[in-house]
Design a protein around this motif. Sequence first.
Motif, mmCIF file in Angstrom:
data_model
loop_
_atom_site.group_PDB
_atom_site.id
_atom_site.type_symbol
_atom_site.label_atom_id
_atom_site.label_comp_id
_atom_site.label_asym_id
_atom_site.label_seq_id
_atom_site.Cartn_x
_atom_site.Cartn_y
_atom_site.Cartn_z
ATOM 1 N N GLN A 180 24.180 52.124 -47.071
ATOM 2 C CA GLN A 180 22.656 52.661 -46.360
ATOM 3 C C GLN A 180 22.516 53.160 -44.882
ATOM 4 N N GLN A 183 23.488 54.623 -41.856
ATOM 5 C CA GLN A 183 23.160 54.084 -40.194
ATOM 6 C C GLN A 183 22.959 55.375 -39.080
ATOM 7 N N LEU A 184 21.993 54.667 -38.269
ATOM 8 C CA LEU A 184 21.731 55.705 -37.087
ATOM 9 C C LEU A 184 22.474 55.533 -35.781
ATOM 10 N N VAL A 185 23.253 56.479 -34.846
ATOM 11 C CA VAL A 185 23.177 55.759 -33.425
ATOM 12 C C VAL A 185 22.595 57.013 -32.495
ATOM 13 N N ALA A 190 23.547 60.049 -38.039
ATOM 14 C CA ALA A 190 23.294 59.132 -39.429
ATOM 15 C C ALA A 190 24.870 59.294 -40.000
ATOM 16 N N SER A 191 25.114 58.350 -40.353
ATOM 17 C CA SER A 191 26.269 58.419 -41.259
ATOM 18 C C SER A 191 26.063 57.134 -42.330
ATOM 19 N N GLY A 192 26.725 57.129 -43.605
ATOM 20 C CA GLY A 192 26.585 56.283 -45.049
ATOM 21 C C GLY A 192 25.544 57.460 -46.123
ATOM 22 N N THR A 215 28.124 63.941 -41.795
ATOM 23 C CA THR A 215 27.664 63.469 -41.027
ATOM 24 C C THR A 215 26.356 64.583 -41.370
ATOM 25 N N TYR A 251 14.887 53.724 -41.852
ATOM 26 C CA TYR A 251 16.189 53.682 -41.439
ATOM 27 C C TYR A 251 16.161 53.408 -40.101
ATOM 28 N N GLY A 308 17.582 53.507 -35.288
ATOM 29 C CA GLY A 308 18.895 53.249 -34.583
ATOM 30 C C GLY A 308 18.437 52.597 -33.049
ATOM 31 N N LYS A 309 19.381 52.179 -32.810
ATOM 32 C CA LYS A 309 19.063 51.336 -31.278
ATOM 33 C C LYS A 309 18.595 52.127 -29.760
#
Length: 117
Positions: free
Chosen positions: A1, A3-5, A24-26, A77, A106, A108-109
Amino acid sequence: QVQLVESGGGLVQPGGSLRLFCAASGPIFSINAMVWYRQVPGKELELVASITSGGAPNYGDSGKGRFTISRDTTKDTVTVYLQMNSIKSEDTAVYYCTADHWGARYWGKGTLVTVSS
């Protein structure tokens, strides 16, 4: 999955500049388009800018002329940047980064940008 920060938001004066980051990672190797959206509380989500896996940018009305989207890929990344120049008070919003991966989007927050003198 995936993941975005997001990061880089904060308080900025009108006319100033700010650079937002989305890491982005994963399973990054199959990430396609990445998009910056923004949202003001009580208002609809607004597309700011997008960039394809090949680096082709596209801008929404809010991002044209003042914002620049770019993308950098390393082994581990993918980072998407949003360079914001000539910032206006109406740019105050939460900025979200998204990544499209195998038909899923996907999110991020978000990172808050507040424009105030």
